[in-house]
Enzyme design. Structure first.
Site, short mmCIF file in Angstrom:
data_model
loop_
_atom_site.label_atom_id
_atom_site.label_comp_id
_atom_site.label_asym_id
_atom_site.label_seq_id
_atom_site.Cartn_x
_atom_site.Cartn_y
_atom_site.Cartn_z
N GLU A 73 29.52 -51.15 -46.75
CA GLU A 73 28.37 -50.25 -46.86
C GLU A 73 27.70 -50.36 -48.23
OE1 GLU A 73 31.39 -49.45 -46.05
OE2 GLU A 73 31.40 -48.58 -44.03
N ASN A 351 31.60 -57.17 -40.38
CA ASN A 351 30.27 -57.78 -40.42
C ASN A 351 30.34 -59.26 -40.07
OD1 ASN A 351 27.64 -58.42 -40.91
ND2 ASN A 351 27.66 -57.95 -43.09
#
Length: 398
Positions: A73, A351
Site C-alpha cells: 500500500e 500484486n
C-alpha cells in the site's frame, strides 16, 4: 436535529468501540511489546505506535497525512505523494505505516521532504495524541484502513478524509455487513469526501455499505502505476545478473510458509530435464529466510542466501532472497515469475502487476483475494495464468 436509523445506531456502536479500545489499551500495549520481542515492531521507535512523535511538526503550513498499512500500500501511495508534492510544494507530507518491512524499504524511496512515522494504534489516547500533535489538514488512507477512532477523531477536528485504492475483501464485506457492524460503517463512510475504489465491484461494496454516491470516484488500481525508483547501488543486482546469464532461471516471489514446499516440488521436476536450472525464492517475510534455507538444505538443495552475499557456485540450485526492496529489480532477471500467497485458502495473493511490468510471464495460484480484478484484466490479454497446485505437473515441458 438528532440522527435516526443506521447512523444513530452507528453512534452507539462507536461509543462501545471507543470504550472497549480505551479499556483494552494496557493489553494492546503489551501486545505491541510482544511484537517488538518478535522483531515485528521497530526496536527504538515503538513510542510512535502510541501516538508519541519522534520528529517535529513543521511550524507552519498545511500538512497532508498519507497512511498505508504495509509495503504494498505504501508503494502504491508514492506516485500520489510525488504528484501532490509537485502540485503543492507548500504542503508538508507525513507518511505512516505499521510494519517494519515497509519502513525499511520506504525510508529510502520517499521524497526527501516527506516525514515518516509509524502509525498509532487505534486507541483513543494514541489517536487523539497523534491528531493533536500533527494537526493534519487532510488524511489520505490507502485501501482498507477503516479505523473508527481515526475516522471519527479526524471528522470532529474538521480534517478532510480520502480513501484511495479503496477495497474490501469478500470476507471483510460480509463482516461489515453484519447487523451489529453495518450501522458503524454507515457512520464512518459518510465522513469521506472521496472514496476511489480499485474496481467496479469494490465501488458497489462501498455503496451497499452506505458510502455517499457523490464521494465515490472510480480511478482504477494505483498498483498498476509503476514508480520509477533508481537504486542507489545496483552492483549486487548487476553481479547477480551476470551469474545468471548462462543459466535457466525462474522465480517464486512473495512466498508464504508452506508454499516453498510446492515450489521445491516444481524445482525437483524441472531439474530432471534442466540440471543447471536455478530457482529464485523470495519469501514474503525475509526474517524466515534462514529457517527456510535450512529446511531446503536438509532436502538436499544447495542454497545461496542473498543476505549473506553468497555466490552462485556450480551446483547452486536455490537462490533465496531474504532481503527487502529488490523485488522489482529481480523480476527483470527472470522470464517467469510465480506470485505466492495464492496457493492456500486464507491467503490473499499479492500484486501481480510488477512482474508483468518487468516483462515476466506471470503465474499465480487460485487464492488471489482482492487482486481478482487484476487477474481478470491480465487474463484478457493472455499475460497471466491461474493454476492449481496439481497443475504444476505441466512444468515438465518448461
Amino acid at each position: 436535529m438528532a440522527m435516526t436509523g443506521p447512523m444513530a445506531k452507528g453512534e452507539i456502536v462507536y461509543k462501545i468501540y471507543r470504550a472497549l479500545t480505551y479499556g483494552l489499551s494496557p493489553l494492546l500495549h503489551l501486545h505491541l511489546h510482544w511484537r517488538k520481542l518478535r522483531g515485528l515492531e521497530h526496536p527504538i521507535r515503538g513510542r510512535e505506535r502510541l501516538g508519541r512523535p519522534s520528529l517535529r511538526r513543521p511550524s507552519s503550513g498545511p500538512l497532508l497525512w498519507f497512511h498505508a498499512v504495509s509495503l504494498g500500500e505504501g508503494m502504491a501511495a508514492i506516485p500520489v505523494i510525488k504528484f501532490c508534492s509537485q502540485r503543492r510544494p507548500d504542503v508538508h507530507i507525513l507518511m505512516t505505516t505499521t510494519t517494519v518491512s515497509a519502513f525499511e524499504v520506504l525510508k529510502d524511496r520517499l521524497p526527501a521532504n516527506v516525514i515518516y512515522q509509524f502509525a498509532p494504534i487505534d486507541t483513543p489516547a494514541a489517536m487523539d495524541a497523534f491528531l493533536g500533535y500533527w494537526k493534519p489538514n487532510w488524511i489520505v488512507i490507502m485501501e482498507s484502513e477503516l479505523w473508527p477512532n481515526l475516522i471519527i477523531g479526524a471528522s470532529k477536528c474538521g480534517i478532510g478524509l480520502a480513501l484511495l485504492n479503496a477495497r474490501l475483501s469478500a470476507k471483510s464485506f460480509r463482516h461489515w455487513s453484519r447487523p451489529v457492524l453495518f450501522p458503524l460503517m454507515s457512520l464512518l463512510l459518510p465522513k469521506f469526501s472521496l472514496i476511489a475504489p480499485l474496481s467496479s465491484v469494490q465501488a458497489i461494496h462501498f455503496q451497499l455499505l452506505q458510502a455517499p454516491p457523490f464521494s465515490i470516484k472510480f480511478s482504477g488500481d494505483l498498483k498498476y502505476v509503476v514508480d520509477e525508483y533508481e537504486q542507489k547501488d545496483t552492483r549486487h543486482i548487476e553481479y547477480l545478473q551476470k551469474q545468471l546469464s548462462q543459466k535457466q532461471v525462474w522465480m517464486a516471489a512473495s512466498i508464504h510458509r508452506g508454499e516453498e514446499e510446492i515450489i521445491l516440488g516444481v524445482h525437483n521436476v524441472l531439474v530432471q530435464t534442466h540440471p543447471d536450472i536455478v530457482t529464485i525464492i523470495v519469501p514474503r517475510h525475509p526474517q524466515h529466510g534462514q529457517e527456510i534455507a535450512e529446511e531446503l538444505q536438509k532436502g538436499g538443495q544447495n542454497v545461496a542466501l542473498r543476505s549473506q552475499h553468497k555466490e552462485l557456485i556450480p551446483g547452486t540450485s536455490i537462490y533465496l532472497v531474504d532481503t527487502l526492496g529488490e523485488l522489482r529489480q529481480l523480476y527483470k532477471l527472470t522470464p517467469i515469475a510465480v506470485i505466492g500467497g495464492s496457493f492456500f485458502p486464507g491467503l490473499a495473493g499479492h500484486n501481480i502487476s510488477e512482474a508483468a511490468a518487468a516483462g515476466c510471464a506471470v503465474l499465480t495460484g487460485h487464492h488471489v483475494g482482492h487482486f481478482s480484478h487484476m487477474v481478470r484484466e491480465m487474463q484478457q490479454y493472455n499475460s497471466l495464468s491461474v493454476i492449481q497446485k496439481r497443475a504444476f505437473k505441466f512444468w515438465t515441458s518448461f
